[in-house]
Design an enzyme around this catalytic site. Sequence first.
Site, PDB file in Angstrom:
ATOM      1  N   ASP A 101      20.133  58.452  50.774  1.00 39.92           N
ATOM      2  CA  ASP A 101      18.899  58.206  51.538  1.00 39.92           C
ATOM      3  C   ASP A 101      19.117  58.664  52.983  1.00 39.92           C
ATOM      4  O   ASP A 101      19.935  59.539  53.259  1.00 39.92           O
ATOM      5  CB  ASP A 101      18.509  56.729  51.417  1.00 39.92           C
ATOM      6  N   ASP A 102      18.383  58.088  53.893  1.00 40.38           N
ATOM      7  CA  ASP A 102      18.414  58.491  55.296  1.00 40.38           C
ATOM      8  C   ASP A 102      19.834  58.347  55.868  1.00 40.38           C
ATOM      9  O   ASP A 102      20.637  57.568  55.357  1.00 40.38           O
ATOM     10  CB  ASP A 102      17.432  57.623  56.094  1.00 40.38           C
ATOM     11  N   LYS A 177      13.978  62.975  48.060  1.00 40.78           N
ATOM     12  CA  LYS A 177      13.063  61.895  48.458  1.00 40.78           C
ATOM     13  C   LYS A 177      12.488  62.289  49.812  1.00 40.78           C
ATOM     14  O   LYS A 177      13.240  62.567  50.753  1.00 40.78           O
ATOM     15  CB  LYS A 177      13.818  60.567  48.553  1.00 40.78           C
ATOM     16  N   ASP A 179      10.143  61.295  52.915  1.00 37.90           N
ATOM     17  CA  ASP A 179       9.592  60.106  53.579  1.00 37.90           C
ATOM     18  C   ASP A 179       8.422  60.458  54.495  1.00 37.90           C
ATOM     19  O   ASP A 179       7.985  61.611  54.548  1.00 37.90           O
ATOM     20  CB  ASP A 179      10.741  59.396  54.336  1.00 37.90           C
ATOM     21  N   GLU A 221       5.201  58.296  50.590  1.00 35.66           N
ATOM     22  CA  GLU A 221       4.241  58.084  51.687  1.00 35.66           C
ATOM     23  C   GLU A 221       3.644  56.692  51.618  1.00 35.66           C
ATOM     24  O   GLU A 221       2.597  56.426  52.188  1.00 35.66           O
ATOM     25  CB  GLU A 221       3.229  59.229  51.778  1.00 35.66           C
ATOM     26  N   TRP A 222       4.357  55.793  50.938  1.00 38.94           N
ATOM     27  CA  TRP A 222       4.110  54.344  50.989  1.00 38.94           C
ATOM     28  C   TRP A 222       2.734  53.942  50.447  1.00 38.94           C
ATOM     29  O   TRP A 222       2.210  52.882  50.787  1.00 38.94           O
ATOM     30  CB  TRP A 222       4.266  53.805  52.425  1.00 38.94           C
ATOM     31  N   GLY A 223       2.141  54.818  49.643  1.00 39.31           N
ATOM     32  CA  GLY A 223       0.851  54.475  49.059  1.00 39.31           C
ATOM     33  C   GLY A 223      -0.315  54.553  50.023  1.00 39.31           C
ATOM     34  O   GLY A 223      -1.423  54.133  49.698  1.00 39.31           O
ATOM     35  N   ASP A 225      -2.231  56.954  51.226  1.00 40.22           N
ATOM     36  CA  ASP A 225      -3.406  57.765  50.877  1.00 40.22           C
ATOM     37  C   ASP A 225      -3.690  57.722  49.387  1.00 40.22           C
ATOM     38  O   ASP A 225      -4.131  58.725  48.816  1.00 40.22           O
ATOM     39  CB  ASP A 225      -3.190  59.214  51.339  1.00 40.22           C
ATOM     40  N   ARG A 239       5.464  56.944  45.759  1.00 38.33           N
ATOM     41  CA  ARG A 239       5.480  55.535  46.111  1.00 38.33           C
ATOM     42  C   ARG A 239       4.045  55.030  46.219  1.00 38.33           C
ATOM     43  O   ARG A 239       3.175  55.718  46.751  1.00 38.33           O
ATOM     44  CB  ARG A 239       6.226  55.346  47.430  1.00 38.33           C
ATOM     45  N   ASP A 243       7.865  49.461  51.530  1.00 36.32           N
ATOM     46  CA  ASP A 243       9.228  49.235  51.037  1.00 36.32           C
ATOM     47  C   ASP A 243       9.372  47.858  50.387  1.00 36.32           C
ATOM     48  O   ASP A 243       8.826  46.867  50.872  1.00 36.32           O
ATOM     49  CB  ASP A 243      10.234  49.290  52.200  1.00 36.32           C
TER      50      ASP A 243
END
Length: 466
Positions: A101-102, A177, A179, A221-223, A225, A239, A243
Site C-alpha cells: 500500500d502507500d 490500487k 487511491d 475512490e471511497w464510493g 461517485d 471501493r 476505509d
Amino acid sequence: MEVLRLRLVVAVLVLLASSAAAARAPPRIAPLPTAALRRLYDTSNYGKLQLNNGLALTPQMGWNSWNFFACNINETVIRETADALVSTGLATLGYNYVNIDDCWSYVTRGKKGQLLPDPKTFPSGIKALADYVHGKGLKLGIYSDAGVSTCQVRPGSLFHENDDAALFASWGVDYLKYDNCYNLGIKPEKRLQNSYALVMYPPMRDALNSTGRQIFYSLCEWGQDDPALWAGKVGNSWRTTDDIVDTWKSMTDIADKNNKWASYAGPGGWNDPDMLEVGNGGMTSAEYRSHFSIWALMKAPLLIGCDVRNMTSETLEILSNKEVIQVNQDPLGVQGRRILGEGKYGCCEFITMSNLQCNLLSQVWAGPLSENRLVVALWNRCSETANFTIKLPAVGLDGSSAYSVRDLWQKEDELHALPVLDAALKMDSPAPEKKRSERRRHAAVLGSQALEQKSDQTPALSSPPN
Ligand SMILES: *[C@@H]1O[C@H](CO)[C@@H](O)[C@H](O)[C@H]1NC(C)=O
Ligand SMILES: *[C@@H]1O[C@H](CO)[C@@H](O)[C@H](O)[C@H]1NC(C)=O
Ligand SMILES: *[C@@H]1O[C@H](CO)[C@@H](O)[C@H](O)[C@H]1NC(C)=O
Ligand SMILES: *[C@@H]1O[C@H](CO)[C@@H](O)[C@H](O)[C@H]1NC(C)=O
C-alpha cells in the site's frame, strides 16, 4: 418439524486449488431457475460493464500491508509476508496477491520525473521484490493515487499515468490500487461528465492497458461517485465505502453500504467494501467470523489485512475456511445480499451519549451459487441469543421441497427435509474473551442448500466430499 441447531465452531482447513483466472469468458449468467430467485437476487446489471482485461473472474484474494502496518513497511516485511503466505498454506487456498500500500515510494520523483522506491525502506527496488514474490508463485501489487500526491504525501500519478504504468509494468507489477487523495479538490460543479472520478480514473486504465501487461486495476475512490454505476468499464474492483477500521460498528456499517450495489457485481468487476481486519485484534473471533462470512458472501475481495507472519491459530482457521472461500470464489459470481432484516429493532447502544443506535435483530443474507446451490448466512447483529426461523420461500426456495444443508463453519451436513430452516444461534461463551466481556458478541453461520427437488435427486452439498 425438524429443527437445525447451528453452533459456532471453526473447522480445520483443507487445500483448495486457486481459481485465479486464465482466459476470460464473456460475462454470462445462467438464468436463475425460478421466478422467486430472480426476484430476490436481481442480476439485471450483472455483466454489463466489465473491463475486458482478462482478470477478476472471481474476487481477488491476497494480502495488503495497510490495515496492520500502515506506513511502517519495508522490503523485508513484504518478503517475509510472501514467505508466510506460502508456509501457512494461505497461498494454496488462493491468497496470491501481495499488495504494497502507500509509503513504498520516495517523497519526490527522480530527475527524469520517475517514481523512486524509498531508498531507506526498499533499497533493493521493486523489481527485485517482484522477482522474489513471483519466485514464490505469488503476484505483486503496488499503490498509487489519482491525484498529485498519495494520502501519505508521496508523488501521485495524476498527469504521469503513462510513465508510471510503464514503470510498474517494467518492474513486473501485477496489481495497482489507485487511491483518491489530493485530487486537486475539483468541485462537483466543475466536474466533467458529472464526475471527478470519471475524469481521473480512466487515464490510468488506458495507461495500464497500453503496457500490454495484465495488471489488476483496483479503484479506491471511497464510493464517492457511486462507482458501481460506471466503474465496471474502468476497473476490476471499486471501493464502495470509506476505509474500514477494526471495529464491529465499522465492519457492519460498511457491509450494509456495500449491499446496496449487489446487482452490479460480476466476473470482471467487483464491489469492494475494503480489506479484511480479521486478526487485527479489534473484534472477537465470532465477530471476525461474521466479517469473513459476509465478505465471502458479498463477493468482496478477500485481502488479508493482518500480519500473516504472526497469526493466532484462530485467525488462520478463519482465513483458511476453504468452504467459505469457495462461496466467495464461486464461478457464478453473483453477490449475495441481505434478504431479511426483520424482527424488532433491538440491542441498542449509545454511540455517543446522545446518539442511540439500534440494530435489526436477526438478519438473513443469501445469494445463489453455481450448481443450484444457495448460500445463506444467519447473522445475529446483537449481543443476545437470537432464534431464527426462516420459511424457505423467504430465501427464494420452494417450501414444499427438501434440501440438503451444510454448515460451513461447523462442517456438518444436515440431510433431512427442511420445510423451515430454524436455528438458534448461540453466542460464544464469554469465557475465552474476558478482556472484551463488555463487547457485544455476534455469530454468523453459513449454510448452503441444494435447490434440487427432493424426489429423484441426490442432495448436493456445498463442496465435494473430502
Ligand atoms: C486492453 O484492452 C483491450 C480492449 O478492451 C483488451 O482486449 C485487451 O485484453 C487489454 N489488454 C490488457 C493488457 O489489459
Ligand atoms: C521493517 O518493518 C517492520 C515492520 O514495521 C519492522 O519491524 C522492522 O524493524 C523493519 N526492518 C527494517 C530493516 O527496517
Ligand atoms: C505477535 O502477535 C502478538 C499478539 O498476537 C504480539 O504480542 C507479538 O508482539 C507479535 N510478535 C511479533 C514478532 O510481531
Ligand atoms: C430460542 O428457542 C429455544 C428453543 O425453542 C428456547 O428455549 C429459547 O428460550 C429461545 N430463545 C429466545 C431468545 O427466544
